[in-house]
Design a protein around this motif. Structure first.
Motif, PDB file in Angstrom:
ATOM      1  N   MET A   1      16.938  17.213 -21.526  1.00 36.50           N
ATOM      2  CA  MET A   1      17.616  18.622 -21.714  1.00 36.50           C
ATOM      3  C   MET A   1      15.830  18.740 -22.527  1.00 36.50           C
ATOM      4  N   TYR A   2      15.868  20.288 -22.225  1.00 38.19           N
ATOM      5  CA  TYR A   2      13.704  20.090 -22.430  1.00 38.19           C
ATOM      6  C   TYR A   2      13.962  20.649 -24.258  1.00 38.19           C
ATOM      7  N   ASN A   3      12.555  20.001 -25.260  1.00 38.14           N
ATOM      8  CA  ASN A   3      12.531  20.001 -26.295  1.00 38.14           C
ATOM      9  C   ASN A   3      12.278  21.614 -26.681  1.00 38.14           C
ATOM     10  N   THR A   4      12.959  22.246 -27.088  1.00 34.16           N
ATOM     11  CA  THR A   4      12.856  23.828 -27.428  1.00 34.16           C
ATOM     12  C   THR A   4      12.041  24.307 -28.365  1.00 34.16           C
ATOM     13  N   TYR A   5      10.986  23.168 -28.491  1.00 32.24           N
ATOM     14  CA  TYR A   5       9.826  23.174 -29.785  1.00 32.24           C
ATOM     15  C   TYR A   5       8.910  23.908 -28.978  1.00 32.24           C
ATOM     16  N   PHE A   6       8.574  23.375 -27.733  1.00 31.86           N
ATOM     17  CA  PHE A   6       7.686  23.870 -26.380  1.00 31.86           C
ATOM     18  C   PHE A   6       8.137  24.850 -26.294  1.00 31.86           C
ATOM     19  N   ASN A   7       9.390  26.109 -26.373  1.00 35.50           N
ATOM     20  CA  ASN A   7       9.391  27.005 -25.310  1.00 35.50           C
ATOM     21  C   ASN A   7       8.198  27.746 -25.598  1.00 35.50           C
ATOM     22  N   GLY A   8       8.106  28.351 -24.148  1.00 42.14           N
ATOM     23  CA  GLY A   8       7.010  29.868 -24.755  1.00 42.14           C
ATOM     24  C   GLY A   8       5.915  29.473 -24.897  1.00 42.14           C
ATOM     25  N   ILE A   9       5.517  28.372 -25.033  1.00 43.38           N
ATOM     26  CA  ILE A   9       3.854  27.524 -25.748  1.00 43.38           C
ATOM     27  C   ILE A   9       2.939  26.955 -23.867  1.00 43.38           C
ATOM     28  N   ASP A  10       1.793  28.386 -23.894  1.00 44.69           N
ATOM     29  CA  ASP A  10       0.776  28.068 -22.983  1.00 44.69           C
ATOM     30  C   ASP A  10       0.439  26.251 -23.497  1.00 44.69           C
ATOM     31  N   PHE A  11       0.395  25.457 -22.402  1.00 41.22           N
ATOM     32  CA  PHE A  11      -0.387  24.220 -22.700  1.00 41.22           C
ATOM     33  C   PHE A  11      -2.275  24.107 -22.102  1.00 41.22           C
ATOM     34  N   ASN A  12      -2.283  23.904 -23.003  1.00 44.98           N
ATOM     35  CA  ASN A  12      -4.164  23.924 -23.047  1.00 44.98           C
ATOM     36  C   ASN A  12      -4.245  21.918 -23.048  1.00 44.98           C
ATOM     37  N   ASN A  85      -3.203  21.218 -27.004  1.00 44.51           N
ATOM     38  CA  ASN A  85      -1.682  21.109 -27.601  1.00 44.51           C
ATOM     39  C   ASN A  85      -1.031  19.685 -26.222  1.00 44.51           C
ATOM     40  N   CYS A  86      -1.242  19.805 -25.056  1.00 42.70           N
ATOM     41  CA  CYS A  86      -1.094  18.469 -24.739  1.00 42.70           C
ATOM     42  C   CYS A  86      -2.016  17.595 -24.554  1.00 42.70           C
ATOM     43  N   VAL A  87      -1.831  16.278 -24.097  1.00 41.37           N
ATOM     44  CA  VAL A  87      -1.966  14.817 -23.749  1.00 41.37           C
ATOM     45  C   VAL A  87      -2.202  14.467 -22.432  1.00 41.37           C
ATOM     46  N   ILE A  88      -2.266  14.339 -21.269  1.00 40.25           N
ATOM     47  CA  ILE A  88      -2.205  13.912 -19.865  1.00 40.25           C
ATOM     48  C   ILE A  88      -3.052  12.939 -19.612  1.00 40.25           C
ATOM     49  N   VAL A  89      -2.071  11.343 -19.801  1.00 35.55           N
ATOM     50  CA  VAL A  89      -2.801  10.527 -18.879  1.00 35.55           C
ATOM     51  C   VAL A  89      -2.358  10.255 -17.920  1.00 35.55           C
ATOM     52  N   THR A 108       4.229   9.208 -32.803  1.00 34.61           N
ATOM     53  CA  THR A 108       4.534   9.730 -33.779  1.00 34.61           C
ATOM     54  C   THR A 108       3.295  10.654 -34.234  1.00 34.61           C
ATOM     55  N   PHE A 109       2.458  10.239 -34.363  1.00 32.61           N
ATOM     56  CA  PHE A 109       0.900  11.424 -33.679  1.00 32.61           C
ATOM     57  C   PHE A 109       0.918  12.543 -33.510  1.00 32.61           C
ATOM     58  N   PHE A 110       1.113  12.631 -31.805  1.00 36.39           N
ATOM     59  CA  PHE A 110       1.203  13.432 -31.293  1.00 36.39           C
ATOM     60  C   PHE A 110       2.338  14.474 -31.736  1.00 36.39           C
ATOM     61  N   PRO A 111       3.896  13.950 -31.866  1.00 30.98           N
ATOM     62  CA  PRO A 111       4.970  14.570 -31.903  1.00 30.98           C
ATOM     63  C   PRO A 111       4.684  15.302 -33.514  1.00 30.98           C
TER      64      PRO A 111
END
Length: 159
Positions: A1-12, A85-89, A108-111
């Motif tokens: 299930m998708y985390n609704t906190y991120f709905n509609g956010i453009d990811f930088n 607002n997004c980190v990818i490794v 913890t830190f990221f959320p």
């Protein structure tokens, strides 16, 4: 299930790349561990997912057990300044090999800072509840164990 906190956010996005000093002279069957290939892999992922690439953070020749790496610290500063607002490794071991600190940043830190975190090869994405996220704690411990065993082997050879 998708985390609704991120709905509609453009990811930088900030992509984070690390290669330890011990890995520099290794010969790989694949060059996927090199900084250049990590960049290409992550850039393609960002493009294919229609994310906005803001910055690349690179720590070439730094241990994953030390979080005082200049690229990592620069990334934290940009998170605190709301530039990304997004980190990818590529994989969790690139973020770090100390299981306690890596777990702290991922769980913890990221959320707490509203950061979407994606580890490409493990399929980890904190925006999506999925089984692969449940294995992260185990992977943190494995990466830490690998680092400690490698250090022990090097010291034994030097002795």
């Amino acid at each position: 299930m998708y985390n609704t906190y991120f709905n509609g956010i453009d990811f930088n996005v900030g992509i984070y790349i690390r290669l330890s000093q011990e890995d520099k002279d290794k010969k790989y069957e694949s060059d996927s561990e090199s900084v250049i290939n990590q960049k290409e892999l992550l850039r393609n992922y960002v493009k294919n997912n229609n994310f906005n690439l803001v910055k690349e953070y690179v720590d070439d020749g730094y241990s994953g057990t030390d979080f005082e790496r200049p690229g990592f610290q620069s990334m934290l500063e940009d998170i605190n300044n709301k530039k990304i607002n997004c980190v990818i490794v590529k994989d969790l071991s690139r973020l770090g090999r100390d299981h306690i600190l890596t777990g702290y940043y991922v769980e913890t830190f990221f959320p707490e800072n509203g950061i979407r975190f994606i580890s490409m090869l493990e399929g980890y994405d904190n925006a999506i509840n999925q089984a692969s996220n449940d294995s992260a704690t185990w992977l943190f411990a494995c990466n830490d164990y690998y680092s400690k065993q490698n250090s022990l082997k090097i010291r034994n050879v030097l002795d």
